[in-house]
Motif scaffolding. Structure first.
Motif, mmCIF file in Angstrom:
data_model
loop_
_atom_site.group_PDB
_atom_site.id
_atom_site.type_symbol
_atom_site.label_atom_id
_atom_site.label_comp_id
_atom_site.label_asym_id
_atom_site.label_seq_id
_atom_site.Cartn_x
_atom_site.Cartn_y
_atom_site.Cartn_z
ATOM 1 N N GLN A 2 -12.054 16.755 20.742
ATOM 2 C CA GLN A 2 -10.693 17.250 20.576
ATOM 3 C C GLN A 2 -10.449 18.478 21.435
ATOM 4 N N SER A 44 -10.956 24.149 17.941
ATOM 5 C CA SER A 44 -11.748 22.917 17.932
ATOM 6 C C SER A 44 -13.136 23.159 18.521
ATOM 7 N N ALA A 48 -16.655 22.803 16.551
ATOM 8 C CA ALA A 48 -17.714 21.925 17.065
ATOM 9 C C ALA A 48 -19.033 22.667 17.213
ATOM 10 N N VAL A 55 -12.926 25.538 11.144
ATOM 11 C CA VAL A 55 -12.502 24.220 10.663
ATOM 12 C C VAL A 55 -11.193 24.337 9.902
ATOM 13 N N THR A 59 -7.683 22.821 11.541
ATOM 14 C CA THR A 59 -7.105 21.710 10.783
ATOM 15 C C THR A 59 -5.727 22.072 10.255
ATOM 16 N N GLY A 92 -7.563 13.140 13.134
ATOM 17 C CA GLY A 92 -8.927 13.414 13.579
ATOM 18 C C GLY A 92 -9.456 14.733 13.047
ATOM 19 N N SER A 93 -8.590 15.771 13.017
ATOM 20 C CA SER A 93 -9.005 17.072 12.505
ATOM 21 C C SER A 93 -9.352 17.001 11.025
ATOM 22 N N ALA A 95 -10.337 14.333 9.327
ATOM 23 C CA ALA A 95 -11.575 13.572 9.157
ATOM 24 C C ALA A 95 -12.785 14.404 9.567
ATOM 25 N N ALA A 96 -12.702 15.047 10.739
ATOM 26 C CA ALA A 96 -13.827 15.853 11.214
ATOM 27 C C ALA A 96 -14.072 17.046 10.298
ATOM 28 N N VAL A 99 -15.979 15.951 7.236
ATOM 29 C CA VAL A 99 -17.386 15.691 7.557
ATOM 30 C C VAL A 99 -18.160 16.999 7.701
ATOM 31 N N ILE A 100 -17.535 17.998 8.352
ATOM 32 C CA ILE A 100 -18.231 19.267 8.561
ATOM 33 C C ILE A 100 -18.420 20.010 7.236
ATOM 34 N N ALA A 105 -20.007 11.802 5.861
ATOM 35 C CA ALA A 105 -18.753 11.073 5.707
ATOM 36 C C ALA A 105 -18.683 10.511 4.286
#
Length: 287
Positions: A2, A44, A48, A55, A59, A92-93, A95-96, A99-100, A105
């Protein structure tokens, strides 16, 4: 990904008028860049690299901007590609970010409440068939009727519509009829032989390996995804086709493993043997 994509997009906005017009048409570039480059691109990159505070920032910012772009594109009919890109980035943000924060997941979140996997109660075939019919009408009405129409309307309003050839639309009609027949055959077979419905909260009481289940393990999923693609072709909406394909990815990645674990636990070696003999997606007609 991203952070890199956002950086490339901003380079395109600043250097290429066509990208600027398609994604930010009518919006002031400089004020948006001053806020978005550090919060979206930089945030982003920091997320990462493992900075957990980033995060929440990236987001929240991405969802806020996506909401603003959706409103702007819907009201004005401008910057539709920008709205689409930001909606994708927001998804995507989220979901990621999950996960973080959770460190994995958490697909099991899907199978909760009304979508939790439970075996159907003994209630007779007639009642199961009636419930299957009602569930099918509801899901087809929402996921193959209401949502595709809304997506097609948004696609047109945002200026994203691409005219599809008549041959593709007619192909969509043929695919829809074939997929609908497969879906009905699958649902009826599941109800009569398995005494279950399409909902995970009323799973079949017996392992069904007859009818379309002889050729593919998940004929209802194959039928539903094919119907979604067909509806997109009939409406001339490429976004509806993407919607159906995204549904297939979600189902295959998040739902199918949970369903198969449930089947393996309840039916043991019978299901293991069935899984070895019959494929998941592509029908195999050999004996």
């Amino acid at each position: 990904m991203q952070a890199v994509a956002g950086g490339c997009w901003w380079l395109g906005v600043l250097l290429l008028p066509v990208i600027r017009a398609a994604t930010l048409d009518g919006l002031p570039v400089l004020p948006i860049a001053i806020a978005d480059i550090p919060l979206f691109v930089g945030g982003s990159a920091l997320a990462a690299c493992g900075v957990r505070a980033a995060v929440w920032i990236v987001t929240s910012w991405t969802v806020l901007v996506a909401g603003g772009m959706v409103v702007y594109a819907t009201v004005t009919g401008l910057a539709g590609w920008g709205a689409l890109l930001m909606v994708t980035a927001a998804a995507g943000s989220l979901a990621a970010g999950i996960v973080i924060i959770v460190c994995r997941a958490p697909f099991e979140w899907i199978a909760r409440g009304p979508f939790a996997f439970r075996t159907s109660r003994a209630q007779g075939r007639a009642r199961v068939m009636a419930r299957t019919g009602l569930q099918t009408l509801f899901f087809w009405g929402v996921f193959l009727g209401l949502l595709p129409l809304l997506i097609a309307m948004v696609e047109a309003r945002w200026g994203l519509h691409l005219e599809l050839p008549l041959a593709l639309r007619l192909t969509g009609v043929a695919l829809f009829l074939a997929a609908t027949a497969l879906g009905l055959w699958s649902a009826i077979t599941m109800s009569l032989l398995g005494e279950g419905t399409p909902l995970p909260s009323e799973m079949a009481r017996r392992l069904v390996i007859a009818g379309p289940y002889r050729f593919v393990r998940n004929p209802m999923a194959v039928a539903g995804i094919s119907q979604g693609i067909a509806v997109g072709l009939m409406l001339g909406s490429w976004l509806v086709v993407v919607y159906a394909l995204c549904g297939s990815l979600v189902w295959n990645t998040a739902v199918r493993p949970i369903e198969e674990a449930d089947l393996a636990e309840r039916f043991g070696d019978d299901y293991a043997d069935y899984r070895r003999r019959v494929t998941c997606w592509v029908p195999r007609f050999a004996g």
